[in-house]
Design a protein around this motif. Structure first.
Motif, PDB file in Angstrom:
ATOM      1  N   THR A 189       0.852  -1.189   0.000  1.00 45.19           N
ATOM      2  CA  THR A 189       0.000   0.000   0.000  1.00 45.19           C
ATOM      3  C   THR A 189       0.891   1.242   0.000  1.00 45.19           C
ATOM      4  N   PRO A 190       0.331   2.409  -0.350  1.00 45.35           N
ATOM      5  CA  PRO A 190       1.134   3.638  -0.306  1.00 45.35           C
ATOM      6  C   PRO A 190       1.794   3.847   1.055  1.00 45.35           C
ATOM      7  N   LEU A 240       8.606   1.385   4.047  1.00 48.86           N
ATOM      8  CA  LEU A 240       9.766   0.758   3.422  1.00 48.86           C
ATOM      9  C   LEU A 240      10.857   1.793   3.156  1.00 48.86           C
ATOM     10  N   ALA A 241      10.445   2.970   2.714  1.00 47.60           N
ATOM     11  CA  ALA A 241      11.412   4.051   2.482  1.00 47.60           C
ATOM     12  C   ALA A 241      12.114   4.427   3.779  1.00 47.60           C
ATOM     13  N   ALA A 256       7.603   6.342  12.940  1.00 45.06           N
ATOM     14  CA  ALA A 256       6.326   6.818  13.494  1.00 45.06           C
ATOM     15  C   ALA A 256       6.264   8.336  13.492  1.00 45.06           C
ATOM     16  N   ARG A 257       7.337   8.975  13.938  1.00 50.52           N
ATOM     17  CA  ARG A 257       7.356  10.448  13.982  1.00 50.52           C
ATOM     18  C   ARG A 257       7.279  11.044  12.588  1.00 50.52           C
ATOM     19  N   SER A 258       8.016  10.465  11.647  1.00 51.03           N
ATOM     20  CA  SER A 258       8.046  11.037  10.292  1.00 51.03           C
ATOM     21  C   SER A 258       6.720  10.874   9.564  1.00 51.03           C
ATOM     22  N   LEU A 259       5.955   9.836   9.925  1.00 54.31           N
ATOM     23  CA  LEU A 259       4.685   9.588   9.231  1.00 54.31           C
ATOM     24  C   LEU A 259       3.466   9.939  10.074  1.00 54.31           C
ATOM     25  N   HIS A 291       3.278  -2.020  10.686  1.00 51.32           N
ATOM     26  CA  HIS A 291       3.531  -1.805   9.256  1.00 51.32           C
ATOM     27  C   HIS A 291       4.849  -2.444   8.833  1.00 51.32           C
ATOM     28  N   VAL A 292       5.878  -2.296   9.669  1.00 59.96           N
ATOM     29  CA  VAL A 292       7.181  -2.890   9.346  1.00 59.96           C
ATOM     30  C   VAL A 292       7.050  -4.396   9.210  1.00 59.96           C
TER      31      VAL A 292
END
Length: 205
Positions: A149-150, A156-157, A169-172, A182-183
């Motif tokens: 998924t997006p 992944l990035a 978590a902080r960045s997203l 998610h990981v």
């Protein structure tokens, strides 16, 4: 308390590692092994959180031992530059991380804590060599990549940049527990065994 098994065939090195680890209030060294076979047998019996694993050892090398320990304990490899081929093999075997043997005490303790939390790391000084050596990265079915998924692609990035679960978590803008979920999904979808493999795979996209 983080339970650690130390595996190294050099008694002096092993003693030094144990001394460093036991200096941390949240780490307990539950066993020491002088060869890979003993490391596997002890890990199965003692169920440590982390196995600190040398690569070149008698009876069973660290790569083979790492492969056998899948699902038993997370493995943190200790290596040197002149053993690159072993490092790459250990990555394929599912090692959770890599450190050089000249790593300082504070970094070693921090690395053990990271791996024990289910995260992974690659020593910055070996990252470029790993990426160059793998070039295309681990073999992954293109259909599996398309199935992400997006949001999973963003995660992944983050893995590709070497971010921890907390940093992802902080960045997203999500909870750390959500990032961890998610990981796990990304690794499962791509058929990868570790965050390190995901980082190398991302570098080849």
């Amino acid at each position: 308390m983080i339970r650690v098994l130390v595996a190294d065939d050099h008694a002096a090195v092993r003693a030094g590692l144990v001394l460093i680890l036991e200096g941390a209030s949240d780490i307990e060294v539950v066993g020491e092994a002088g060869d890979g076979r003993s490391a596997v047998d002890m890990a199965v019996r003692l169920r440590p959180d982390v196995v600190l694993m040398d690569v070149r050892m008698p009876r069973l090398d660290g790569i083979s031992a790492t492969r056998e320990l899948g699902g038993v304990a997370d493995v943190l490899i200790l290596t040197t530059f002149d053993l690159d081929e072993y490092v790459f093999g250990a990555l394929r075997a599912g090692a959770a991380g890599f450190l050089l043997k000249n790593t300082d005490a504070e970094s070693l303790v921090s690395a053990v804590r990271l791996v024990a939390r289910g995260e992974g790391l690659i020593s910055p000084s070996v990252t470029r060599k790993l990426i160059a050596a793998f070039s295309g990265g681990p073999d992954v079915d293109p259909a599996a990549v398309e199935s992400l998924t997006p949001r999973e692609r963003e995660v992944l990035a983050g893995l590709g940049r070497g971010l921890s679960n907390a940093e992802i978590a902080r960045s997203l803008g999500m909870a750390e527990a959500t990032a961890k979920t998610h990981v796990s999904r990304v690794l499962a979808k791509l058929g990868l065994q570790s965050r390190a493999q995901a980082a190398v795979f991302w570098s080849g996209l």
